[in-house]
Write an enzyme that holds these catalytic residues in place. Structure first.
Site, short mmCIF file in Angstrom:
data_model
loop_
_atom_site.label_atom_id
_atom_site.label_comp_id
_atom_site.label_asym_id
_atom_site.label_seq_id
_atom_site.Cartn_x
_atom_site.Cartn_y
_atom_site.Cartn_z
N CYS A 2 5.72 37.05 -10.88
CA CYS A 2 5.68 35.91 -11.79
C CYS A 2 7.13 35.53 -12.07
CB CYS A 2 4.88 36.23 -13.06
SG CYS A 2 5.48 37.62 -14.04
C1 RB5 Z 1 5.58 31.33 -16.67
O1 RB5 Z 1 4.27 31.26 -17.12
C2 RB5 Z 1 6.17 32.70 -17.00
O2 RB5 Z 1 6.01 32.97 -18.36
C3 RB5 Z 1 5.49 33.81 -16.20
O3 RB5 Z 1 5.63 33.53 -14.86
C4 RB5 Z 1 6.05 35.19 -16.40
O4 RB5 Z 1 7.43 35.21 -16.33
C5 RB5 Z 1 5.55 35.92 -17.57
O5 RB5 Z 1 5.81 37.11 -17.75
#
Ligand code: RB5
Length: 152
Positions: A64
């Site tokens: 993420c």
């Molecule tokens: C984007 O939603 C961001 O918050 C996600 O990709 C991540 O970094 C969360 O932990």
């Protein structure tokens, strides 16, 4: 080794693609948990973590923006040990000491070349057992304490 599950949210689509290509070049089979419209990191993480907990995959990679949301969510699934690693030493220890079945990384934190090296270190390291086995068993005992129905 069975198929490696790879998932990402919309903040990590480029790194996911880089890692999928890298894994395939290295001869691994990959299941791409592609992003569905409206899917947030918890939606992807829980799907992949459940596939690991059920034995469908022995290893999975979740990306993420930071790697944090994926790790926090995946660790809520009983039996799953997900480790966020952005360096080679942590990736090795995540396998050798913690027997982590899931590696998480953040596209906003790590560049593609280091990410590939971290993945290689994690895939090539195995759980060391020994005194680490007792510690992993203690983590599993905590899972059983909070989720008796799911883990018996
Ligand atoms: C984007 O939603 C961001 O918050 C996600 O990709 C991540 O970094 C969360 O932990």
């Amino acid at each position: 080794m069975k198929k490696i599950g790879v998932g990402a949210d919309d903040a990590a689509l480029e790194i996911k693609q880089t890692l999928i290509e890298h894994l395939k070049e290295r001869g691994y089979e990959v299941e791409d948990y592609g992003i569905r419209e409206g899917a947030d990191y918890p939606d992807v993480a829980v799907e992949v973590a459940e596939a690991v907990a059920s034995g469908e995959h022995d290893r999975a990679i979740l990306c993420c923006g930071t790697g944090l949301g994926m790790s926090i969510t995946a660790n809520k699934v009983p039996g799953v040990r997900a480790a966020q690693c952005h360096d080679v030493y942590s990736a090795e220890r995540a396998r050798k000491s913690n027997n982590a079945q899931i590696l998480t990384m953040g596209q906003r934190v790590i560049g593609p070349e280091l990410a590939k090296t971290v993945v290689d270190a994690w895939l090539e390291s195995e759980f060391a057992g020994g005194s680490s086995a007792r510690k992993v068993e203690k983590m599993e005992e905590i899972d059983r304490r909070y989720h008796p129905a799911e883990t018996t």
